[in-house]
Design an enzyme around this catalytic site. Structure first.
Site, PDB file in Angstrom:
ATOM      1  N   HIS A   1      21.279 -25.021 -40.318  1.00  0.00           N
ATOM      2  CA  HIS A   1      20.069 -24.446 -41.279  1.00  0.00           C
ATOM      3  C   HIS A   1      20.541 -24.651 -42.627  1.00  0.00           C
ATOM      4  O   HIS A   1      19.972 -24.128 -43.339  1.00  0.00           O
ATOM      5  CB  HIS A   1      19.921 -22.994 -40.802  1.00  0.00           C
ATOM      6  CG  HIS A   1      19.257 -22.993 -39.603  1.00  0.00           C
ATOM      7  ND1 HIS A   1      19.711 -22.578 -38.330  1.00  0.00           N
ATOM      8  CD2 HIS A   1      17.769 -22.634 -39.419  1.00  0.00           C
ATOM      9  CE1 HIS A   1      18.981 -22.255 -37.354  1.00  0.00           C
ATOM     10  NE2 HIS A   1      17.636 -22.486 -37.848  1.00  0.00           N
TER      11      HIS A   1
ATOM     12  N   GLN B   1      10.642 -27.639 -39.731  1.00  0.00           N
ATOM     13  CA  GLN B   1      10.975 -26.168 -39.968  1.00  0.00           C
ATOM     14  C   GLN B   1      12.046 -25.893 -40.768  1.00  0.00           C
ATOM     15  O   GLN B   1      12.149 -25.179 -41.937  1.00  0.00           O
ATOM     16  CB  GLN B   1      11.114 -25.251 -38.818  1.00  0.00           C
ATOM     17  CG  GLN B   1      10.626 -23.780 -38.913  1.00  0.00           C
ATOM     18  CD  GLN B   1      10.020 -23.041 -37.663  1.00  0.00           C
ATOM     19  OE1 GLN B   1      10.935 -22.869 -36.799  1.00  0.00           O
ATOM     20  NE2 GLN B   1       8.971 -22.851 -37.606  1.00  0.00           N
ATOM     21  N   PHE B   2      12.897 -26.658 -40.587  1.00  0.00           N
ATOM     22  CA  PHE B   2      14.283 -26.947 -41.287  1.00  0.00           C
ATOM     23  C   PHE B   2      14.740 -28.456 -41.103  1.00  0.00           C
ATOM     24  O   PHE B   2      14.591 -29.232 -40.131  1.00  0.00           O
ATOM     25  CB  PHE B   2      15.506 -26.138 -40.822  1.00  0.00           C
ATOM     26  CG  PHE B   2      15.258 -24.612 -41.112  1.00  0.00           C
ATOM     27  CD1 PHE B   2      15.934 -24.026 -42.161  1.00  0.00           C
ATOM     28  CD2 PHE B   2      14.757 -23.882 -40.131  1.00  0.00           C
ATOM     29  CE1 PHE B   2      15.575 -22.650 -42.453  1.00  0.00           C
ATOM     30  CE2 PHE B   2      14.413 -22.559 -40.331  1.00  0.00           C
ATOM     31  CZ  PHE B   2      14.885 -21.868 -41.536  1.00  0.00           C
ATOM     32  N   ALA B   3      15.138 -29.179 -42.502  1.00  0.00           N
ATOM     33  CA  ALA B   3      15.621 -30.486 -42.435  1.00  0.00           C
ATOM     34  C   ALA B   3      16.532 -30.711 -41.385  1.00  0.00           C
ATOM     35  O   ALA B   3      16.506 -31.724 -40.949  1.00  0.00           O
ATOM     36  CB  ALA B   3      16.123 -30.618 -43.886  1.00  0.00           C
ATOM     37  N   ASP B   4      17.237 -29.852 -41.012  1.00  0.00           N
ATOM     38  CA  ASP B   4      18.180 -30.147 -39.694  1.00  0.00           C
ATOM     39  C   ASP B   4      17.475 -30.643 -38.637  1.00  0.00           C
ATOM     40  O   ASP B   4      18.278 -31.210 -37.860  1.00  0.00           O
ATOM     41  CB  ASP B   4      19.009 -28.719 -39.295  1.00  0.00           C
ATOM     42  CG  ASP B   4      19.644 -27.992 -40.826  1.00  0.00           C
ATOM     43  OD1 ASP B   4      20.736 -28.150 -40.873  1.00  0.00           O
ATOM     44  OD2 ASP B   4      18.657 -27.537 -41.701  1.00  0.00           O
ATOM     45  N   PHE B   5      16.248 -30.163 -38.289  1.00  0.00           N
ATOM     46  CA  PHE B   5      15.637 -30.448 -37.107  1.00  0.00           C
ATOM     47  C   PHE B   5      15.199 -31.811 -36.961  1.00  0.00           C
ATOM     48  O   PHE B   5      14.846 -32.023 -35.879  1.00  0.00           O
ATOM     49  CB  PHE B   5      14.530 -29.332 -36.790  1.00  0.00           C
ATOM     50  CG  PHE B   5      15.179 -27.876 -36.573  1.00  0.00           C
ATOM     51  CD1 PHE B   5      16.715 -27.653 -36.245  1.00  0.00           C
ATOM     52  CD2 PHE B   5      14.582 -26.754 -37.167  1.00  0.00           C
ATOM     53  CE1 PHE B   5      17.205 -26.593 -35.960  1.00  0.00           C
ATOM     54  CE2 PHE B   5      15.211 -25.551 -36.918  1.00  0.00           C
ATOM     55  CZ  PHE B   5      16.685 -25.405 -36.460  1.00  0.00           C
ATOM     56  N   ILE B   6      15.175 -32.407 -38.076  1.00  0.00           N
ATOM     57  CA  ILE B   6      14.503 -33.980 -38.148  1.00  0.00           C
ATOM     58  C   ILE B   6      15.583 -34.686 -37.238  1.00  0.00           C
ATOM     59  O   ILE B   6      15.097 -35.594 -36.714  1.00  0.00           O
ATOM     60  CB  ILE B   6      14.862 -34.252 -39.536  1.00  0.00           C
ATOM     61  CG1 ILE B   6      14.009 -35.819 -39.682  1.00  0.00           C
ATOM     62  CG2 ILE B   6      16.365 -34.519 -39.893  1.00  0.00           C
ATOM     63  CD1 ILE B   6      12.607 -35.724 -39.657  1.00  0.00           C
TER      64      ILE B   6
ATOM     65  N   GLU C   1       9.517 -32.313 -32.188  1.00  0.00           N
ATOM     66  CA  GLU C   1       9.746 -32.894 -33.730  1.00  0.00           C
ATOM     67  C   GLU C   1       9.304 -34.627 -33.406  1.00  0.00           C
ATOM     68  O   GLU C   1       8.596 -34.935 -34.321  1.00  0.00           O
ATOM     69  CB  GLU C   1      10.909 -32.868 -34.216  1.00  0.00           C
ATOM     70  CG  GLU C   1      11.415 -31.474 -34.774  1.00  0.00           C
ATOM     71  CD  GLU C   1      11.560 -30.380 -34.075  1.00  0.00           C
ATOM     72  OE1 GLU C   1      11.608 -30.740 -32.890  1.00  0.00           O
ATOM     73  OE2 GLU C   1      11.706 -29.152 -34.517  1.00  0.00           O
TER      74      GLU C   1
END
Ligand SMILES: Cc1ncc(C[n+]2csc(CCOP(=O)(O)OP(=O)(O)O)c2C)c(N)n1
Length: 639
Positions: free
Chosen positions: A445, A400-405, A378
């Site tokens: 997620h 892929q999911f906002a969480d992984f920002i 990321e």
């Protein structure tokens, strides 16, 4: 090399006189900066660090501008907003570091990617100290460059210490160059104190890389002979080590060599010294004579974002009923057609079409160069996007999911957000953020983490609730040269349908939408909250409410909010995020300050519980703000 050394010697004097604030010395390391810069073409980007003064002098930056930069004056490169070497210059093709060291490694990937995509035979050189190689950014940048065969020279100045930390406590391999193997990357070790070796090796490698684009890892062995910065000293360095490296001084040795080989005479060297000394003196005079910067509030506030005149394209023509998810996909496709220089990057987005299938079929339409699968990097990919922007290209990164920002947080809040304010460089990037709860996806997620970003000046944050808005706002986000985080609620992807124009249209950023008009209360919300509010109002038809869908939460449409609250005199703010520190709190404070006399009841905020987001359905339903909204609304109306 001599110019760089003499400037430093002068800086050390000025530092002692209290005339400059801080100095990071590169004394003894000059051969690397100077040799490398001379070996590159002048239109190739170099991303230097805090000890690479020789890059700046070799590229011919007028000394008064450098001195003004260090004094925070207008003739510098940052309008007094950043110090030291923390600036870039498109004119000199130099992109300075941010303090966090590692992020520029990925930025170099982006610039190099632009060369590949534009079929230019150019390379990009980026510096890091050996300390910086311990950061994740180093690993991600090298990995991306290797997987994508990007023409980047990763230049590691191994100078023995990272602040006080010796190499033995920094990494556990013999040479940093040995790591090249692990990345499938060619690597070299260069005697960094020998200008001829630096120049000839880099020249040879560069010529080959321009013909056959690939990343190369070059470890320059050298030594930092002064403190990390002047105030910190060198007590922790053994004396014999210091004297060993003093004997390897790149300037003394090259000078002796030139004298022995009769290329230079002592007289000529003295002439050089006088010439440089005069140049420094006159540069310093110009800088010292320059007035201190006058603070101007309007200029400061205006320069956070690049001015953007949204060319609104009004929706018209044929309508088609589509889902939210189709609207995002449609908006993306229009944007790709409109902007030939737009690149989409993300995990599994190419042939696989992304985990939500939003880019399905895009590879066939736009090709793999523009629709790029990325490694799970990321930070590195967001930095790459920044590099593309520096090279004048637009990009969209699909998280892929906002969480992984959170794994790419640093470049977003420190690089993208601050770049225009610091030195006028836009970050023309859209980050797509599939977010939100209510889908039984648990703590990692389900987050709606917009508030992590709305508080960082320099970022724009959009959060549509309907297919029509999703398409029009996404198109505007791509047009906008500023960094935009575009939140897409996963629970709305397939549940929301609407008649949406088939053609290209845009919706101005920063305008809320009044969805329902009423007299008794103003409901302010966004994202899934809009649908919860609509559900509640449909169930309770006696409630006469203004329902405001913010759509854009940075910037916020304060005019729309004010007008409504002054009319209804009651306000409830609903957010899906946990209550503390969210958007509702800020809007509430704003309304207290600006509409107090109009209010007939205390402002009510409704947010989710201050816990992580639980997985099991019953727990998630209890967690979500939706559970309390109807009751809170009725209580407010009864106040
Ligand atoms: C992310 C981050 N952590 C810590 C620091 C503080 N810091 C600044 S420079 C430095 C040492 C860097 O060492 P190295 O990369 O070897 O470069 P050198 O200073 O030796 O040239 C440290 C710890 C920082 N700027 N950024």
């Amino acid at each position: 090399m001599l110019k760089s050394r003499m400037i430093e010697e002068k800086m050390l004097i000025l530092l002692r006189q209290g005339k400059i604030s801080k100095w990071f010395s590169g004394i003894g390391q000059e051969a690397i900066s100077v040799g490398l810069t001379m070996a590159l073409q002048s239109d190739e980007f170099i991303l230097p660090m805090h000890r690479n003064l020789g890059v700046f002098t070799t590229r011919g930056i007028p000394l008064n501008r450098l001195f003004s930069q260090w004094q925070g004056k207008l003739s510098g490169f940052t309008n007094g907003r950043d110090r030291s070497f923390h600036f870039g210059s498109q004119e000199y093709k130099i992109i300075g570091m941010i303090s966090h060291l590692g992020p520029q490694l990925g930025v170099a990937d982006g610039i190099a990617l632009s060369h590949v995509l534009k079929n230019e035979s150019k390379l990009t050189a980026v510096f890091s100290g050996e300390g910086g190689t311990s950061e994740g950014d180093f690993h991600e940048a090298l990995n991306i460059a290797s997987v994508w065969s990007l023409p980047v020279l990763f230049c590691i100045e191994n100078n023995g210490y990272g602040l006080s930390t010796p190499t033995t406590e920094q990494y556990n391999c013999e040479n940093i160059a040995d790591r090249g193997n692990g990345y499938g990357m060619e690597s070299h070790i260069v005697e960094g104190n020998n200008i001829l070796e630096v120049y000839s090796t880099v020249k040879q490698i560069s010529e080959s890389v321009r013909k056959n684009p690939r990343p190369v890892l070059i470890e320059f062995k050298t030594f930092r002979r002064r403190g990390h910065e002047e105030a910190s000293g060198t007590k922790y360095v053994p004396e014999d080590l210091m004297s060993f490296w003093k004997s390897k001084d790149p300037i003394d040795n090259f000078e002796s060599f030139l004298i022995v080989t009769k290329v230079l005479s002592k007289t000529k060297i003295d002439e050089f010294r006088t010439e440089i000394s005069n140049e420094i003196t006159s540069g310093l005079k110009l800088a010292f004579d320059e007035n201190e910067i006058k603070a101007d509030l309007k200029t400061e506030l205006n320069d956070v974002y690049k001015p953007f005149d949204c060319q609104e394209v009004k929706p018209k023509g044929e309508l088609k009923e589509i889902r939210f998810i189709d609207a995002v996909s449609d908006g993306l496709e229009h944007a790709m057609n409109k902007h030939n220089d737009l690149i989409i990057m993300g995990q599994d987005i190419a042939e696989y079409g992304g985990v939500f299938k939003i880019t399905e079929g895009f590879v066939e339409k736009f090709g793999k160069n523009r629709v790029r699968n990325t490694p799970i990097c990321e930070s590195g990919i967001i930095e790459t996007a920044m590099g593309l922007s520096i090279a004048g290209m637009k990009s969209i990164v699909e998280l892929q999911f906002a969480d992984f920002i959170s794994s790419g947080f640093n470049p977003v809040v420190n690089y993208l957000a601050k770049s225009h304010y610091r030195w006028g460089q836009e970050a023309d990037i859209v980050l797509r953020m599939p977010c939100g709860a209510g889908v039984g996806a648990g703590p990692f997620h389900s987050q709606t983490n917009e508030a992590w970003f709305t508080k960082t000046p320099g970022l724009k944050v959009l959060y549509p609730a309907f297919p029509f808005d999703a398409k029009g706002l996404l198109i505007s986000a791509v047009q906008d040269p500023n960094p935009v985080l575009f939140f897409e609620h996963k629970a709305l992807y397939r549940s929301q349908r609407q008649q949406v124009p088939v053609d290209y249209y845009s919706i101005p950023i920063g305008k809320a939408s009044l969805i329902k008009s009423g007299l008794d209360v103003t409901i302010i919300t966004y994202g899934a909250g809009v649908h919860w509010a609509l559900e509640t109002l449909n169930k309770n038809s006696e409630i006469s409410a203004d329902l405001i869908d913010l759509r854009s939460i940075q910037p916020i449409d304060y005019d729309c909010i004010l007008k409504s609250v002054k009319k209804t005199n009651r306000v409830i703010i609903l957010q899906e995020d946990s209550l503390f520190g969210g958007i509702a709190s800020d809007i509430s404070a704003f309304l207290m300050e600006n509409t107090f006399e109009f209010l007939d009841a205390p402002i009510k905020r409704v947010g989710s519980l201050n816990t992580p987001i639980p997985f099991a359905n019953s727990l998630e339903q209890q967690y979500l703000a939706k559970a309390n909204f109807e009751h809170s609304l009725k209580t407010l109306l009864e106040y």
